[in-house]
Design an enzyme around this catalytic site. Structure first.
Site, PDB file in Angstrom:
ATOM      1  N   TRP A 186       0.868  -1.186   0.000  1.00 47.58           N
ATOM      2  CA  TRP A 186       0.000   0.000   0.000  1.00 47.58           C
ATOM      3  C   TRP A 186       0.898   1.227   0.000  1.00 47.58           C
ATOM      4  O   TRP A 186       1.894   1.272   0.727  1.00 47.58           O
ATOM      5  CB  TRP A 186      -0.918   0.043   1.231  1.00 47.58           C
ATOM      6  CG  TRP A 186      -1.594   1.374   1.328  1.00 47.58           C
ATOM      7  CD1 TRP A 186      -2.613   1.824   0.542  1.00 47.58           C
ATOM      8  CD2 TRP A 186      -1.233   2.470   2.194  1.00 47.58           C
ATOM      9  NE1 TRP A 186      -2.914   3.124   0.876  1.00 47.58           N
ATOM     10  CE2 TRP A 186      -2.086   3.538   1.875  1.00 47.58           C
ATOM     11  CE3 TRP A 186      -0.267   2.637   3.186  1.00 47.58           C
ATOM     12  CZ2 TRP A 186      -2.013   4.772   2.518  1.00 47.58           C
ATOM     13  CZ3 TRP A 186      -0.180   3.859   3.843  1.00 47.58           C
ATOM     14  CH2 TRP A 186      -1.052   4.914   3.510  1.00 47.58           C
ATOM     15  N   GLU A 227      -2.872  -3.128  -2.542  1.00 47.19           N
ATOM     16  CA  GLU A 227      -4.018  -2.595  -1.792  1.00 47.19           C
ATOM     17  C   GLU A 227      -4.418  -1.213  -2.291  1.00 47.19           C
ATOM     18  O   GLU A 227      -3.630  -0.270  -2.248  1.00 47.19           O
ATOM     19  CB  GLU A 227      -3.646  -2.518  -0.301  1.00 47.19           C
ATOM     20  CG  GLU A 227      -4.763  -1.940   0.564  1.00 47.19           C
ATOM     21  CD  GLU A 227      -4.384  -1.869   2.052  1.00 47.19           C
ATOM     22  OE1 GLU A 227      -3.216  -2.166   2.398  1.00 47.19           O
ATOM     23  OE2 GLU A 227      -5.255  -1.507   2.858  1.00 47.19           O
ATOM     24  N   HIS A 263     -11.583   1.234   2.649  1.00 40.74           N
ATOM     25  CA  HIS A 263     -11.071   1.933   1.463  1.00 40.74           C
ATOM     26  C   HIS A 263     -12.073   2.069   0.332  1.00 40.74           C
ATOM     27  O   HIS A 263     -11.691   2.169  -0.830  1.00 40.74           O
ATOM     28  CB  HIS A 263      -9.810   1.229   0.953  1.00 40.74           C
ATOM     29  CG  HIS A 263      -8.642   1.381   1.873  1.00 40.74           C
ATOM     30  ND1 HIS A 263      -7.371   1.015   1.538  1.00 40.74           N
ATOM     31  CD2 HIS A 263      -8.559   1.889   3.130  1.00 40.74           C
ATOM     32  CE1 HIS A 263      -6.545   1.262   2.554  1.00 40.74           C
ATOM     33  NE2 HIS A 263      -7.255   1.783   3.523  1.00 40.74           N
ATOM     34  N   ASP A 295     -11.905   6.479   6.575  1.00 47.37           N
ATOM     35  CA  ASP A 295     -11.045   5.311   6.789  1.00 47.37           C
ATOM     36  C   ASP A 295     -10.364   5.446   8.151  1.00 47.37           C
ATOM     37  O   ASP A 295      -9.165   5.621   8.248  1.00 47.37           O
ATOM     38  CB  ASP A 295     -10.020   5.263   5.652  1.00 47.37           C
ATOM     39  CG  ASP A 295      -9.077   4.086   5.780  1.00 47.37           C
ATOM     40  OD1 ASP A 295      -9.499   3.046   6.325  1.00 47.37           O
ATOM     41  OD2 ASP A 295      -7.917   4.217   5.341  1.00 47.37           O
ATOM     42  N   ASP A 297     -10.012   3.374  10.700  1.00 46.92           N
ATOM     43  CA  ASP A 297      -9.301   2.231  11.280  1.00 46.92           C
ATOM     44  C   ASP A 297      -9.682   1.944  12.725  1.00 46.92           C
ATOM     45  O   ASP A 297      -8.826   1.772  13.585  1.00 46.92           O
ATOM     46  CB  ASP A 297      -7.782   2.399  11.125  1.00 46.92           C
ATOM     47  CG  ASP A 297      -7.353   2.264   9.672  1.00 46.92           C
ATOM     48  OD1 ASP A 297      -7.361   1.138   9.175  1.00 46.92           O
ATOM     49  OD2 ASP A 297      -7.045   3.290   9.030  1.00 46.92           O
ATOM     50  N   ASP A 327      -6.774  -4.960  10.063  1.00 46.68           N
ATOM     51  CA  ASP A 327      -6.025  -3.724   9.844  1.00 46.68           C
ATOM     52  C   ASP A 327      -6.726  -2.565  10.530  1.00 46.68           C
ATOM     53  O   ASP A 327      -7.676  -2.000   9.987  1.00 46.68           O
ATOM     54  CB  ASP A 327      -5.854  -3.445   8.340  1.00 46.68           C
ATOM     55  CG  ASP A 327      -5.020  -2.187   8.101  1.00 46.68           C
ATOM     56  OD1 ASP A 327      -4.315  -1.746   9.034  1.00 46.68           O
ATOM     57  OD2 ASP A 327      -5.082  -1.632   6.985  1.00 46.68           O
TER      58      ASP A 327
END
Ligand code: RNT
Ligand code: ZN
Length: 420
Positions: A186, A227, A263, A295, A297, A327
């Site tokens: 990524w 990714e 994403h 995003d 996380d 993740d």
């Protein structure tokens, strides 16, 4: 009188059997699933190079819960604690910035497998598989927000060399642990504002990727994934490695695509992509994450997005073709708990999917009984899967959800709270 998990389990098993579900088979299927735990949840994505600063490249960690791991031994101890609270055998996902140096630190374009020997020895002694990621962020050469698609050929060359070395390191990690290591790529490349030319950065990215993937390695030692991302902080208007670009590239080059649940557009279903992509990709990597409004996380929980994704994977009979990596990074809660809560949520979602009365639902669908199908789908939600989960935990000698936090509290008291 409280009943023991075994007798509660037997009653639940009968309930499932009446619907044609083989509970024992579901549990043995669940047992074989390995999740890849993100080492970066243990130290707020800081890595060992310059741990005083948090990550950049469009990702951000909030929170200041005391006791983050500050070095390899601490991070590995925390991971061991987390792994001890999970039923089954799992893996650990590393990033290049977790290299350990005995003498002078090596820059990213000089990394070698021996910089990960601490991780390798540890993984071997605990029979753990490892996965790996190039770290194309949190570095002066990524400060402008471009790496593999940077306009400056010298910067591109630096990052190409880094990723090439990371693929080699992955190969060694896979070989040494006896379990194929997934190298995921990524990059943060993108632009805050509109570009006059969206072609050239992507052309540069593609030619960098061509240089990186020129050499192929045995798949039983390492596998590659790329990714994509929709946007990041500082790359709101344009992301070079978009879904379209990587999907096309991965197909053409026989790489895996990595779908991170954070994403995509907020209402876009990642679960729906499973049946669309499996006919074309032998294997797919998922980054299990929970984006809140962006995003962000957040720690994965047992929510609809996760349940739907796990259901689609199980319905497709594709557990062997899917790789599940967590993740996320949350520094507002205990970091070991973050791993354990998220990983257990994934296992519970998989279990619920494995306990679905699949044949019954298919029969109803095929016979055109859409009412019965909907009714059964709703019935399934209240079936006693919790008792099955508790039994599974007990069988694997890990505490059930109810008491799991006690162990983390003790660890916190004895270990993490003593770190400055
Ligand atoms: C970033 C990507 C990437 C990272 C990790 C640390 O948006 O999701 O996978 O989270 O590599
Ligand atoms: Zn990700």
């Amino acid at each position: 009188m409280t009943k023991n998990p075994e007798s509660v389990f037997m009653a639940s098993r009968e309930t499932y059997e009446r619907l044609g579900v083989d509970v024992v088979k579901a549990l043995s299927r669940l047992e074989s699933v390995s999740l890849s735990l993100p080492c970066w949840q243990g130290d707020d994505v800081r890595g060992f190079e310059s741990p005083d600063r948090g990550p950049d490249g469009g990702i951000a960690v909030t929170g200041s819960y005391p006791g983050r791991a500050r070095n390899g031994p601490e991070l590995r101890a925390d991971l061991e604690k987390a792994l001890s609270l999970l039923p089954g055998r799992h893996r650990v996902n590393l990033h290049a910035m977790y290299a350990e140096f005995t003498g002078r630190p090596a820059d990213r374009d000089r990394l070698r497998p021996e910089h990960f020997s601490g991780w390798m020895d540890w993984a071997r002694s605990h029979s753990l598989g490892l996965d790996f990621n190039a770290t194309c962020f949190s570095h002066p050469k990524a400060d402008e927000g471009w790496t593999l698609s940077h306009a400056d050929p010298a910067i591109r060359a630096f990052w190409i060399e880094h990723v090439r070395r990371c693929r080699q390191i992955s190969r060694i990690l896979g070989r040494e642990t006896g379990s194929s290591c997934i190298h995921n790529l990524w990059i943060p490349d993108g632009s805050r504002d509109q570009l006059a030319d969206r072609f050239r950065p992507r052309e540069r990215l593609i030619s960098s990727l061509d240089a990186i993937y020129e050499k192929s390695f045995p798949p039983d030692e390492m596998k590659d994934s790329v990714e994509s991302k929709l946007f990041g902080i500082g790359s709101e208007a344009f992301v070079a490695g978009s879904y379209d670009l990587y999907l096309a590239y991965a197909l053409k080059r026989n790489l895996m695509i990595c779908l991170d649940m954070g994403h995509f557009h907020p209402t876009e279903s990642v679960a729906d992509k499973v049946s669309a992509l499996l006919p074309f990709f032998p294997e797919i990597l998922f980054h299990l994450s929970r984006g809140l409004r962006w995003d962000s996380d957040h720690v994965v929980i047992l929510d609809d997005a996760l349940l739907e994704l796990c259901r689609e994977i199980v319905r497709a009979g594709a557990l062997e073709r899917i790789h599940l990596a967590l993740d996320y990074f949350d520094a507002t809660i205990h970091r070991v708990a973050a791993w354990v809560i998220g990983a257990r949520a994934v296992m519970k979602a998989l279990l619920r999917a494995l306990l679905e009365p699949r044949d019954r639902l298919m029969e109803l669908e095929e016979s055109g009984d859409l009412t019965g199908r909907l009714a059964l789908m709703e019935t399934v939600k209240a079936l006693p899967w919790g008792a099955v989960w508790n039994y599974h935990c007990e069988k694997h000698e890990v505490p059930p959800d109810e008491t799991m936090m006690n162990e983390i509290r003790v660890y916190e008291q004895k270990v993490t709270s003593r770190r400055q």
